[in-house]
Design an enzyme around this catalytic site. Sequence first.
Site, PDB file in Angstrom:
ATOM      1  N   SER A   1       0.792  -1.238   0.000  1.00 55.18           N
ATOM      2  CA  SER A   1       0.000   0.000   0.000  1.00 55.18           C
ATOM      3  C   SER A   1       0.823   1.287   0.000  1.00 55.18           C
ATOM      4  O   SER A   1       0.246   2.379  -0.042  1.00 55.18           O
ATOM      5  CB  SER A   1      -0.952   0.011   1.200  1.00 55.18           C
ATOM      6  OG  SER A   1      -2.017  -0.875   0.973  1.00 55.18           O
TER       7      SER A   1
ATOM      8  N   LYS B   1      -0.022   3.771  -2.641  1.00 52.66           N
ATOM      9  CA  LYS B   1      -1.058   4.804  -2.528  1.00 52.66           C
ATOM     10  C   LYS B   1      -0.495   6.221  -2.452  1.00 52.66           C
ATOM     11  O   LYS B   1      -1.236   7.189  -2.631  1.00 52.66           O
ATOM     12  CB  LYS B   1      -1.948   4.505  -1.322  1.00 52.66           C
ATOM     13  CG  LYS B   1      -2.753   3.210  -1.460  1.00 52.66           C
ATOM     14  CD  LYS B   1      -3.632   2.977  -0.243  1.00 52.66           C
ATOM     15  CE  LYS B   1      -4.557   1.775  -0.420  1.00 52.66           C
ATOM     16  NZ  LYS B   1      -3.881   0.484  -0.229  1.00 52.66           N
TER      17      LYS B   1
ATOM     18  N   SER C   1      -5.777   3.329   4.547  1.00 54.15           N
ATOM     19  CA  SER C   1      -5.238   2.484   3.480  1.00 54.15           C
ATOM     20  C   SER C   1      -6.315   1.685   2.764  1.00 54.15           C
ATOM     21  O   SER C   1      -6.127   0.526   2.388  1.00 54.15           O
ATOM     22  CB  SER C   1      -4.160   1.535   4.025  1.00 54.15           C
ATOM     23  OG  SER C   1      -3.292   1.114   3.000  1.00 54.15           O
TER      24      SER C   1
ATOM     25  N   LYS D   1       3.376   6.275   5.310  1.00 51.94           N
ATOM     26  CA  LYS D   1       2.434   5.344   4.686  1.00 51.94           C
ATOM     27  C   LYS D   1       2.893   3.924   4.926  1.00 51.94           C
ATOM     28  O   LYS D   1       4.036   3.569   4.659  1.00 51.94           O
ATOM     29  CB  LYS D   1       2.325   5.612   3.177  1.00 51.94           C
ATOM     30  CG  LYS D   1       1.267   4.750   2.490  1.00 51.94           C
ATOM     31  CD  LYS D   1      -0.127   5.157   2.916  1.00 51.94           C
ATOM     32  CE  LYS D   1      -1.174   4.086   2.653  1.00 51.94           C
ATOM     33  NZ  LYS D   1      -1.143   2.984   3.646  1.00 51.94           N
TER      34      LYS D   1
END
Length: 326
Positions: free
Chosen positions: A104, A107, A161, A277
């Site tokens: 993720s 993203k 997420s 993140k």
Amino acid sequence: MRCINKNLKVVLCLLVICACLSGCKINEYDLPYDVNSNISAYSFGSTQSDKMLTSFASNICVVNEDVNSDKADIPRTEAGCLFNRTDNTTVYAKSANVKLHPASTTKVMTAILALKYGKLDDILTASENVEIKESGAQLCGFKQGDKATLEQVLYGLLLYSGNDAGVMIAEYVSGSEEAFAKLMNDEAKKLGATNTNFANAHGLTDDSHLTTAYDLYIIFNEALKYDKFKEIINTKTYKTSYSSANGGTKNLDIENTNRFINGKYSAPSGVTVIGGKTGTTKAAGGCLLLYSINSSSNDEYISVVMKSENVDSMYEDTSSLLILEN
């Protein structure tokens, strides 16, 4: 007529360039990074008093090999880096250019394109594609026909997420996930992330969906230029309401998946974590991008870990890197 020799041609070309730079009112000429060009990695600038040629990499860290690999102990992480964003130096690098699954952390690129091409108050309508059936996929809970602003969806994307949020943004920006993946790759290469190939907007496993710790640094560094991005990744919890397909109201109440932000893991003394993140899949292991500031020097840092054995080692190895800030 005799042919003009090569040296004279070069001189004439230089004279033409100088004349254009001095006579034009535009003060700067920028060319995006292009892996297939030997000149587009530079930007030409002109002022009344000087002229300059600036390298593409003049404002980012550069790493071609392991750096200070004996200074931090991250044995359970396949690739890890620490970059000083203030003076553009590489503090630590291990396997920085090895291609791995990003999970993720993907993203971050999705958020860049949303902020670059979208408007925060635009209304996004979820299609049937948001209802991802893959086991273990993190979802905000958007259903076909639901409507939410781009800002709300971005919080779902970065804070929680949500993979369904990634689909909504991809279709909003480009019309389809496939077209958005192409845009992601085009934009990544313009930034200099040339060892990256994105196959989707969320990071769920795909054999062709790969990047490197160094490329993630480049992408994350670009995202930090957006104030809204920094605001979101620094947020602990987020509550909002959006419209359901039948016109009713649905609530979104989420917590940041980043343990440094939600209070479940503490940063080393002297380090203030602003945000980052997370990313975790079976193929990618534990991945974490982090933006932090040294409390004494106020220097800004970006750390990257990829393919940690598990979530605990992801945070422990990140902390080992953050200690190097002091």
